[in-house]
Scaffold this active site. Structure first.
Site: not given
Ligand SMILES: Cc1cc2nc3c(=O)[nH]c(=O)nc-3n(C[C@H](O)[C@H](O)[C@H](O)COP(=O)(O)OP(=O)(O)OC[C@H]3O[C@@H](n4cnc5c(N)ncnc54)[C@H](O)[C@@H]3O)c2cc1C
Ligand SMILES: Cc1cc2nc3c(=O)[nH]c(=O)nc-3n(C[C@H](O)[C@H](O)[C@H](O)COP(=O)(O)OP(=O)(O)OC[C@H]3O[C@@H](n4cnc5c(N)ncnc54)[C@H](O)[C@@H]3O)c2cc1C
Lengths: 324, 511
Positions: B373, B283, B440, B480, B346, B204, B78-79, B81
């Site tokens: 990525s 990386k 939480c 929950c 990925r 599909v 979730a960066i 870039h």
């Protein structure tokens, strides 16, 4: 600040421990005590489980050799509390505490968000069951039908639903054996109990107690790792020795993890990974105005122990607020 | 709130699906061929649907999962870039660098939480230190000019608890974090509002052509849906579909990335993305703050065969490796409480990343694959690039739709990141905003109801999780999960025992 929102002692959590603290304080003549509970009902874990006529008791408490059911125990606590002038705030979720300002922020469906202050704060927030990562020896597919035992019991007890036919239970405490008995009684096939310990965690007498319901789960000892298999739902668990146990669901019933997040977020001293808040012999945390009582202290303690612990902590809190 | 013009349907005839959303017959959609059918509602497919919905076109967005964004897109770091380290001169570099400039404004339109927290590249030995100049130069070549080389002390200032072995570093101020779940959801909701039809739970199996150059999506269930143009952005599913229309061959395989999730309390000790110096092989392990207030360490890079279902599982070894890697940058992380783990896959392509083929196999078919990525970042720029190509290569005519909207209304915001109870008077108007269900993340009853009422009408536990962040906190659903299952059951009229985690087969009760 509104004087209505200033208290001598604020207790967070109205389970056996928090109620014990409240009763202990009243006995010592401490006034202006508020007991804050996020649920609609007070009583903590014992109050969740309703007694069923022919069913297996879900929550059991041994008091002087007698078995007391959760609901009855919670009822008894409730009755004692109703004779005091302790203020009870239900449906009030404490979001955070500020140890320096001795303030508490909570939210409630009538009042909205709200700050209160108190000379002393007691954390009596209880404990929850470990998640897979907290177990440390569980991994694999993250499918449906992986239950905490509390959630499974909610389905069986409150909704009369039997979720699993071929269950695998991870962990071997009292709950694990209660769950195994419940599942068996409700029609599940043989129940497997898996733990990384040599012997079941639950003591022999409580294991024998559940034999009353003809439940004889198979205990797999000394399992060092378990891999969950399956897509939508679990299809098997594979043990480190290669044994594959087919299943249609998994129940997690390991040790308890303290609900110590209020202390954690305030970055009070804490043991990791057990999440036990560090307390001194007076049950004070690294900030002296903050105390802890009951299962938030760590370990698996029964309701009765937590109640008595609450009384004990009340003595220390009373001394603290009296001495200013 | 604007009227919703598109249809949302689920191909699921069981009791676990809301009755009036069940797709049983193609006539529920349309008789005429769609102008464009998009296969795959990940970040890329839904971004494309969103951008195309700005034009007067009849569009269908299809996915086999029971929510959007449930493929590769659900398990990322979730960066957003900047593209500072991309291979210079490639399409990927171009799209990532241009997209990174779009997200400030776009996240506001989408109402997707976004934070420019910045990143620090940390060198912890001489060899790494010696590479910094090269990386710095590469950033400039990629047009990322606001990077800055840092001395040891400057790194320590930015990241107080950084490894004592730190030798130096580089700051990349515009690296940002985002709520990656919400991206596909927001794009799809707006597309739906503008009239895009969305069909979920429908796989599909093949794409064929009949006369008049009309293509047909052949569903695994046997149903057929006609369309003039077909865009295959089905991620790891794309190569199999491409085979059926004679597209150029390419080889895909899932590359797993595992993460450890740390408690919210750990967020206060790191508020920047920490990047290791990449080696030739990998990386490396990153430390990443999340927009929901947790901290991640990861990801691994482990290759699997296409179709191997175990590719999304986590392993004890993998998580250990992540902890070890992360503690090289940030040693105190080993002492922080861990609350969970997850794995993403990925879409690795042997023929290279960003495979884009117009008129692939058949005229009017676009294949897009290998968005491995960087798709979370690049998707808005990639969508624009693809639309340009569709116009040029496939003759799609683009007439702006004057009624189209390009943003989500405020009210559809599940709001976990800005709790409704924090807004003045909100609890007075809606007391259920003060009734906490998820202890939480402190998510209220009201927010869950809002999520259930949101445009895609989600009704699985995971779909509610992605919209509200319930079930994701330190208790991992202990408090929950059952309350949410009860709420779904009540609100959607689905029997409690038929509630699923993420579609048929994941019912909370085994049959
Ligand atoms: C699933 C489960 C089954 C168990 N079964 C048994 C059993 O069969 N027999 C037995 O003896 N023991 C059992 N236990 C152990 C149980 O923890 C103790 O019996 C006892 O209830 C602990 O008392 P307590 O007051 O410390 O905590 P709890 O009973 O957990 O009470 C804590 C209270 O604090 C409230 N609270 C927490 N955080 C906040 C906040 N931020 N704001 C407001 N309120 C808050 C909670 O809602 C709760 O009501 C079980 C525990 C679990 C989790
Ligand atoms: C561990 C990890 C970390 C990452 N970190 C980042 C990051 O920090 N920043 C960044 O920008 N990117 C990151 N990425 C990359 C990013 O997540 C991907 O590039 C992006 O999600 C790809 O989106 P997509 O739409 O192409 O694919 P997907 O999300 O896979 O979408 C394809 C969709 O097609 C559907 N589908 C497949 N077959 C069929 C069929 N036959 N019929 C119908 N539907 C079908 C699938 O269900 C799926 O929803 C990361 C990825 C991973 C795995």
């Amino acid at each position: 600040m509104n004087s209505e929102h200033k208290f001598n002692v604020a207790i967070i959590g109205a389970g056996p421990a928090g109620i014990g603290v409240a009763l202990g304080l009243t006995k010592r003549g401490i006034k202006s005590v508020v007991l804050i509970e996020r649920n609609d009902d007070i009583g903590g874990v014992p109050s969740i489980y309703k007694k069923k006529k022919s069913g297996i008791p879900t929550f059991i408490n041994w008091i002087r050799g007698r078995v007391i059911f959760g609901e009855d125990y919670a009822g008894w606590l409730h009755q004692k509390l109703s004779k005091t002038d302790v203020r009870i705030w239900r449906a009030s979720k404490v979001l955070r505490i500020d140890p320096e300002r001795k303030s508490i922020t909570l939210v409630n469906s009538e009042k909205g968000p709200l700050d209160i202050t108190a000379n002393a704060v007691v954390l009596a927030c209880g404990a929850r069951e470990k998640s897979p990562v907290e177990f440390g020896w569980l991994s694999g597919a993250r499918s449906g039908r992986i239950f905490f035992s509390k959630n499974l019991l909610e389905l069986i007890d409150q909704h009369d639903i039997l979720p699993l036919k071929k269950p695998v239970v991870i962990g071997s405490d009292l709950n694990a054996y209660a769950i195994a008995a419940k599942l068996k009684q409700s029609g599940a096939e043989k129940v497997a109990i898996i733990d990384n310990r040599q012997r079941p965690k639950s003591p022999l007498f409580s294991r024998l107690y559940f034999r009353l319901w003809k439940s004889k789960p198979k205990f797999h000892a000394h399992v060092e790792s378990v891999t969950f298999k399956g897509n939508g739902a679990p299809s098997a668990v594979v043990l480190d020795n290669g044994t594959s146990i087919p299943c249609d669901g998994i129940v997690l019933s390991g040790d308890l993890i303290p609900n110590s997040e209020l202390a954690l977020l305030a970055r009070l001293k804490m043991d990791i990974p057990s999440r036990k808040p560090m307390v001194n012999s007076n049950f004070q945390l690294s900030e002296p105005a903050i105390f802890a009582a009951g299962n938030i202290l760590g370990g698996f303690h029964g309701a009765e122990w937590c109640y008595f612990n609450g009384l004990k902590v009340a003595k220390k809190v009373a001394e603290y607020v009296k001495n200013g | 709130m604007s009227d919703i013009k598109g249809k949302i349907l689920y191909e699921w005839l069981g009791e676990g699906c809301i009755k009036n959303l069940q797709f049983s017959d193609p006539s529920q959609l349309t008789g005429d061929p769609y102008d464009i059918a998009i296969i795959g509602a990940g970040v890329v497919g839904s971004a494309l649907a969103y951008k195309l919905s700005q034009y007067s076109l009849r569009i269908l967005l299809v996915d086999e999962k029971f929510d959007v964004g449930e493929g590769t897109s659900k398990g990322s770091s979730a960066i957003i870039h900047t593209g500072f380290d991309a291979a210079v001169g490639t399409l990927e570099s171009r799209l990532v660098t241009s997209a990174s400039l779009m997200w400030h404004e776009l996240s506001e339109k989408l109402k997707v939480p976004f934070q420019q927290c910045g990143a620090v590249l940390v060198a912890v030995d001489d060899e790494q230190y010696n590479q910094l100049d090269k990386i710095y130069q590469k950033s400039l070549d990629n047009g990322v000019e606001d990077v800055k080389l840092l001395t040891k002390n400057e790194v320590k200032e930015l990241v107080p608890d950084v490894s004592p072995n730190v030798r130096g570093g580089m700051s990349i101020p515009r690296e940002s974090i985002i709520d990656a779940f919400s991206i596909s959801i927001a794009f799809s909701e707006i597309a739906l509002t503008n009239g895009v039809d969305i069909l979920l739970g429908s796989r599909v199996a093949a794409v064929t052509e009949s006369g008049n150059s009309v293509k047909h999506l052949k569903m695994a269930s046997g149903k057929e849906i006609p369309a003039k143009i077909v865009v295959n952005v089905a991620g790891l599913g794309s190569s199999k579909i491409a085979e059926t229309y004679g597209g150029e061959h390419f080889d895909l395989n899932p590359r797993r990335g595992q993460f450890i999730i740390f408690d919210e309390a750990s967020r206060s000790i790191v508020n920047k993305i920490l990047l290791p110096i990449p080696t030739a092989q990998t990386k490396g392990v990153l430390v990443i703050p999340t927009i929901s207030g947790n901290l991640l360490a990861g990801p691994t890079a482990e290759d699997f065969e296409l179709g191997d279902k175990s590719a999304t599982a986590t392993t004890i070894d993998g998580l250990e490796l992540m902890l070890k890697g992360a503690s090289k940058l940030f040693p105190s992380l080993t002492g922080e409480p861990r609350i969970g783990s997850f794995a993403g896959v990925r879409c690795a392509c042997k023929q290279g990343t960003y495979q884009i083929r117009y008129n692939d196999g058949l005229p009017g078919i676009l294949t897009v694959s290998g968005i491995r990525s960087t798709g979370v970042t690049s998707c808005p720029a990639l969508a624009e690039y693809l639309i340009e190509g569709l116009k040029k290569e496939c003759g799609v005519s683009l007439k702006p739709d004057p009624q189209a909207v390009d943003s989500r209304p405020e009210s559809s915001l599940p709001g976990w990141w800005k709790h409704p109870y924090e807004k003045n008077g909100a609890v007075k108007a809606r007391p259920d905003y003060g009734q906490i269900i998820c202890n939480c993340e402190n998510i209220s009853h009201g927010e869950i109801i809002d999520a259930l009422d949101s445009p895609l009408k989600p009704f699985t536990l995971d779909a509610i999780k992605r919209r509200t962040w319930t079930q994701t906190g330190r208790c991992q659903g202990f408090d929950c999960t059952m309350k949410i299952a009860e709420l779904i059951s009540e609100h959607c009229g689905i029997p409690l025992d038929k509630i699923t985690k993420n579609g048929p087969g994941s019912e909370i009760v085994s049959r």
